[in-house]
Scaffold this motif. Structure first.
Motif, PDB file in Angstrom:
ATOM      1  N   GLU A 238      -4.382  13.705  -4.062  1.00 63.09           N
ATOM      2  CA  GLU A 238      -5.124  13.588  -5.313  1.00 63.09           C
ATOM      3  C   GLU A 238      -4.900  12.179  -5.851  1.00 63.09           C
ATOM      4  O   GLU A 238      -3.788  11.809  -6.188  1.00 63.09           O
ATOM      5  N   TYR A 239      -6.008  11.433  -5.916  1.00 65.51           N
ATOM      6  CA  TYR A 239      -5.896  10.021  -6.281  1.00 65.51           C
ATOM      7  C   TYR A 239      -5.857   9.865  -7.803  1.00 65.51           C
ATOM      8  O   TYR A 239      -6.787   9.347  -8.401  1.00 65.51           O
TER       9      TYR A 239
ATOM     10  N   VAL B  77       0.839  -1.199   0.000  1.00 66.57           N
ATOM     11  CA  VAL B  77       0.000   0.000   0.000  1.00 66.57           C
ATOM     12  C   VAL B  77       0.876   1.253   0.000  1.00 66.57           C
ATOM     13  O   VAL B  77       0.606   2.224  -0.704  1.00 66.57           O
TER      14      VAL B  77
ATOM     15  N   LEU C 118       2.233   1.724  -3.423  1.00 62.51           N
ATOM     16  CA  LEU C 118       1.189   2.203  -4.329  1.00 62.51           C
ATOM     17  C   LEU C 118       0.904   3.682  -4.109  1.00 62.51           C
ATOM     18  O   LEU C 118       0.682   4.433  -5.058  1.00 62.51           O
TER      19      LEU C 118
ATOM     20  N   TRP D 197      -3.402   8.426 -10.782  1.00 63.63           N
ATOM     21  CA  TRP D 197      -2.223   7.591 -10.998  1.00 63.63           C
ATOM     22  C   TRP D 197      -1.190   8.337 -11.824  1.00 63.63           C
ATOM     23  O   TRP D 197      -1.461   8.744 -12.944  1.00 63.63           O
TER      24      TRP D 197
ATOM     25  N   TRP E  14       0.464   8.468  -6.220  1.00 64.70           N
ATOM     26  CA  TRP E  14      -0.494   9.567  -6.160  1.00 64.70           C
ATOM     27  C   TRP E  14       0.271  10.857  -5.969  1.00 64.70           C
ATOM     28  O   TRP E  14       1.480  10.856  -5.788  1.00 64.70           O
TER      29      TRP E  14
END
Lengths: 283, 399
Positions: free
Chosen positions: A58-59, A41, A44, A61, A48
């Motif tokens: 801000e999600y 996580v 990942l 990619w 962002w």
């Protein structure tokens, strides 16, 4: 008719595979879910970004954080400095620990040896912060070192010395174990064949303790690489990767996550290099 | 490859989680500054919810934890029935991050955090009509650029202080009168200087440049064009060579002045008081000729407050004359309530020492303000650097 408990015990006895699975499933679940899961996580979240002004995440990619990491000289400078400090600490610890371990393992009488081993491990009983603040007192102006003639003040040298002090036992104990196992006949044979002490050290002792030295260096190197409190306390204006991560973790978690990939990569790279030498098998 | 299957499953799960989270709305900043998200202002005060969760600076919410006699939480709970949970934050950045969790009802934010909280949709407009003690707050602290937007109040002023120049009177001679003492390239005190460890410290350099190099055209230390910011960065990079270490924990600054590592640098009044109380070294703190940066803190209500009524009760209570006086004296700051000074009995000089009502003294103090793209100097221009650029610049200085 045997009771269910007995039947279960019987089944477990007959099937070793089942026994092993039952034994391992809890720790494996813990390892994958809690440890690898949180790492995934974290990794990942590095993809962002945060809003410049409000710091809201801000999600979307993107790889902006990694671009910034590679292109901004700031991060390169801090990463190189951190690497240099970790290498410095490792070298200093190796240089300090080798003669100490040799004395402990081969020279000292058993009573003295026990006393010295206790002395070496005593610092492990004290808290990390206590030890670092002790060095802060030692190094500060008007401190003990100042009375004795001069203090290097706070900065990179202070960080290297303090970290080397903190991790010395982790280098010394593997070396001591390796040297204690070194058969005396090797040293005698080397002397009989006409080698001077220096040649014996180079051709007999060092190759045998090399795996222990590398194993110890894994500790000193990776612990130094991830440290940020010591440098905060005795580093003066110096920054390491850990500080950059800590500075960003509250308001720019994605960037902090991206930066934290740097020490992970460095440690993984170092471990792979050490593994090639076979040193990890003797751990 | 079998090893990687659980990892792939985890990654998928995390992605799904991401997708679920990404629907939450957010408000961005626009080129001309920002427009605060529409958040309802509370209209009436209801029954207290029994609890209030507070984010505060150390010393603002004392419940007798350090000193039994220093306790203004217990009387509040007795009066209002609101139990107080406090989370102490060390820096403004931490305060902003904590308020984003949505677990807190009110915060004592400084001016370098307030606009970020407002723009991020984390702080709600405050209905000052529901805070009776607002009437007696010094007018000069109300409706300022850091606690209001477009004529709407976003909080209740709490207290103010200046970031003064402190020096060890035995080591530093002659006594400094200007910030040049810390920005001089050939400082005789190199290695013993200190500075505040925060991006907002760039404003201190900007203030010095504003007064000493008028040609740069700086009119407000929080409204810097990229070129002006670069000048401040250059000044601080030079200064770094003389710095012993930066401080952001005031107890660290106190210890370092006591030990003799710091001789000269930015301080808060509370640090100088603490060092004086320790009695190890002699120090003085001055407002240099150029003036100083400072802070005016604001109690704000969270936009996600679970206990808004208790939050309003708290805001009204903490700025009431007698409580505001206690906090100011304990923390070492000038109170915001104009009637607070008459409540201070044991130290008749307190309000004079802290210039509580001396507005001419505060004219030289530039309160922390969040830098935004639209210049906060009132020029209406929008070519200024925003807080994110300040953070980057500060990281560059420190790296």
């Amino acid at each position: 008719m045997p009771s269910p408990v007995r039947r279960l015990a019987g089944a477990l006895h007959r099937r070793p595979g089942l026994r092993l699975a039952a034994l391992l499933c809890a720790p494996m679940a813990w390892l994958t879910l809690a440890y690898l899961g949180s790492l995934t996580v974290l990794l990942l979240s590095a993809f962002w970004t945060t809003n410049d002004f409000t710091s809201n995440i801000e999600y979307v990619w993107n790889t902006a954080n990694f671009t910034q990491l590679v292109s901004d000289p700031l991060y390169r400078a801090v990463a190189l400095r951190t690497l240099a400090i970790a290498v410095g600490v490792t070298v200093l610890d190796a240089v300090l620990a080798l003669p100490m371990a040799f004395y402990l393992a081969r020279v000292a009488r058993s009573a003295t040896r026990r006393l010295l081993l206790v002395a070496v491990t005593t610092p492990l009983w004290a808290g990390y912060l206590v030890k670092v603040y002790a060095w802060w007192v030692l190094l500060s102006h008007g401190g003990v070192l100042d009375w004795l003639g001069g203090t290097p003040g706070f900065g990179v040298p202070a960080v290297v010395v303090t970290l080397a002090y903190l991790w010395l036992p982790y280098m010394l104990l593997p070396l001591y174990a390796a040297l204690a196992q070194l058969p005396a006949s090797y040293l005698e044979a080397s002397a009989d064949l006409g080698a001077r002490p220096w040649a014996t050290l180079r051709t007999v002792v060092l190759p045998i303790v090399k795996p222990a030295l590398l194993a110890g260096s894994v500790f000193t190197f990776s612990l130094s690489l991830g440290d940020y409190l010591t440098v905060q306390i005795v580093g003066g204006t110096t920054q390491m990767i850990g500080n950059v991560i800590a500075d960003n973790v509250t308001l720019n978690l994605p960037l902090a996550a991206a930066v934290s990939c740097v020490p992970v990569l460095l440690v993984v790279g170092y471990l792979l290099a050490v593994r090639r030498t076979g040193a990890l098998e003797s751990l | 490859m079998r090893v990687f299957r659980p990892l792939a499953a985890l990654a998928t799960a995390a992605l799904l989680l991401t997708a679920a989270c990404s629907s939450s709305a957010h408000q961005g900043s626009t080129a001309q500054g920002f427009s605060p998200p529409k958040i309802q202002m509370q209209q009436t005060l209801g029954q207290g919810e029994g609890t209030v969760n507070i984010v505060a600076w150390a010393g603002y919410v004392e419940y007798g934890q350090d000193n039994k006699s220093v306790d203004w939480v217990t009387p509040f709970t007795q009066q209002t029935g609101c139990k107080v949970n406090v989370k102490v934050a060390g820096t403004s950045d931490e305060m902003v991050a904590l308020m984003k969790t949505g677990q807190y009802d009110t915060v004592s934010a400084s001016g370098d955090a307030t606009l970020r909280l407002i723009a991020g949709g984390d702080a709600a407009p405050v209905n000052t009509g529901l805070v009776p003690n607002y009437a007696t707050i010094y007018p000069s602290l109300k409706m300022q650029p850091w606690n209001s937007v477009d004529g709407v109040a976003y909080g209740i002023p709490h207290g103010r202080g200046a970031n003064l120049l402190m020096y060890n009177t035995d080591k530093v001679s002659p006594a400094p009168t200007s910030w040049s003492a810390v920005f001089d390239t050939h400082s005789p005190y190199a290695g013993h200087l200190t500075a505040y460890d925060d991006p907002i410290y760039l404003a201190d350099a900007a203030l010095y440049l504003m007064k000493t190099q008028p040609a740069l055209g700086i009119r407000n230390p929080y409204a810097l064009t990229p070129a002006q910011l670069a000048q401040a960065v250059a000044l601080l990079k030079t200064q770094k060579k003389s710095i012993s270490s930066y401080w952001n924990d005031y107890t660290k600054a106190q210890a370092s002045f006591d030990s003799g590592d710091y001789w000269l640098g930015t301080t808060w009044e509370v640090i100088q008081q603490a060092v004086a109380a320790d009695g190890k070294v002699k120090t003085a703190a001055i407002l240099p000729a150029e003036g100083a940066t400072g802070w005016s803190d604001t109690w704000m209500v969270s936009a996600h407050a679970q206990h808004p009524n208790c939050a309003y009760e708290w805001m009204n209570y903490i700025v009431s004359p007698s409580v505001n006086a206690q906090v100011a004296e304990y923390f070492g700051e000038a109170p915001a309530n104009s009637q607070a000074c008459s409540s201070i009995k044991d130290n008749p000089n307190f309000c004079t020492d802290y210039h509580a009502a001396d507005e001419s003294w505060w004219r030289n103090v530039y309160y922390w303000n969040t830098p935004t793209r639209s210049c906060v100097d009132g020029s209406g221009k929008d070519d200024c650097t925003d807080y994110a650029q300040w953070v980057t610049a500060w990281n560059e200085i420190k790296s």
